[in-house]
Structure formats: structure tokens, C-alpha cells
Scaffold this motif. Sequence first.
Motif, PDB file in Angstrom:
ATOM      1  N   THR A   8       0.841  -1.203   0.000  1.00  0.00           N
ATOM      2  CA  THR A   8       0.000   0.000   0.000  1.00  0.00           C
ATOM      3  C   THR A   8       0.873   1.249   0.000  1.00  0.00           C
ATOM      4  N   ALA A   9       1.908   1.263   0.827  1.00  0.00           N
ATOM      5  CA  ALA A   9       2.826   2.410   0.857  1.00  0.00           C
ATOM      6  C   ALA A   9       3.504   2.572  -0.511  1.00  0.00           C
ATOM      7  N   LYS A  14       5.190   6.000  -1.437  1.00  0.00           N
ATOM      8  CA  LYS A  14       5.965   6.219  -0.216  1.00  0.00           C
ATOM      9  C   LYS A  14       7.099   5.197  -0.181  1.00  0.00           C
ATOM     10  N   ASN A  40       1.263   4.046  -3.064  1.00  0.00           N
ATOM     11  CA  ASN A  40       1.052   5.475  -2.809  1.00  0.00           C
ATOM     12  C   ASN A  40       2.314   6.296  -3.013  1.00  0.00           C
TER      13      ASN A  40
END
Length: 194
Positions: free
Chosen positions: A59-60, A65, A63
Motif C-alpha cells: 500500500t505504501a 511512499k 502510494n
Amino acid sequence: MSDDALTIRAMHEQIESLAQGGLPEPVAVPEGTDGEIAGLCASLNGLITAFRDAQGFVTALANGKLDVAPPYHNQLVSRFKQLHANLMHLTWQTKQIAAGDYSQRVHFMGDFAEAFNTMIEALAEKKRVEDSLREALETVRQLQGIIPICMYCKKIRNDNDYWDKLENYLTAHAEVEFSHGICPECFEARYGER
């Protein structure tokens, strides 16, 4: 229903949840559960934990990140770890390009690499054109203004108060070369014919 049957049913529900994209809680193993069922339950709980760890990292990554470290010894994210490393390197390369280093090239990531390298070449060409235009503008600025010229011999006074031929002045300041010829009026004046 026996404790073993309840544990198997709970494991089945958790596996279904994982298969549908959910992140279930680990299955509690009641005391006295059969050794094989307890082992299976421990494996499922390990898989659930691996999925949870993977989800946070992926997920990071999705996104953008890149400061989130990949989970250690998690085979579910092994390909994502390579993507993470590539994106970290690509981020560094992008910063180099932003600083003017157009020698950077991407040799990984397939079609993206081709598009990225094309962009770098276009930026490098744009910079070359801008540099050429800056040089041309500087030349124009040098030739602007009032140029002191002799009204009789047409020599031009340079910055050192030396009178020089027009051709020499322009060659020095405008990066031009001259080719000599004779205009029709001068030809007639010199040679008496047209």
C-alpha cells in the motif's frame, strides 16, 4: 461441534477471507487441539501475518511512499522489493537529471525505461537549443547599440580605441566569415565595362 471442528471452520473462514482480499485476524488455537490442526493453524496464522505485513508495504509502495522498508523474509513481497529498489534508484536518477545530469539512463522497467530515456534526450536537446539561443542573444547584444564607424574609410573603432576593418570587427564579434566579390557598379568603375 468439537473444538477441532470449530478450529477447522475458523481456519476455513480465514482462508476464504484472504482469498477475497480481506485481512482476517489470526485464529486462536484452543488448548488440547490436535497436533496437526494446531500446526496447520500456526501456518495459517503465519500466512495471515505475512499478508498483513505485505499489505502495509505494498500500500505504501502504491502510494509512492518509498521510505517504508519491505518486510523482512516475506516471500509475498519479493517482486515488490525489486520494484521498490528500482523506484528508489529511479528517484535518485530523477534528482540527478533535475540537477542537469542528462547522462542518466534507465535500463530496467521495460516500456517505462524507453519513455523515460526519450524524455531525458528531449530535455538534453532542449538545453542545447537554449544554450545556443543564449549564445546568439549574447552576440546580438554585442552588436547592438552605436558602433563608431569612420565616415570615409568605414573602419570601426573597437573597445581598445583601435580602428579596424568592418570585416575584422564583424568576424570577431559576430562569428561570421566574409566572401569577397565585386558589385556591378564597382566592376564598371574599376574595369570600365558592365
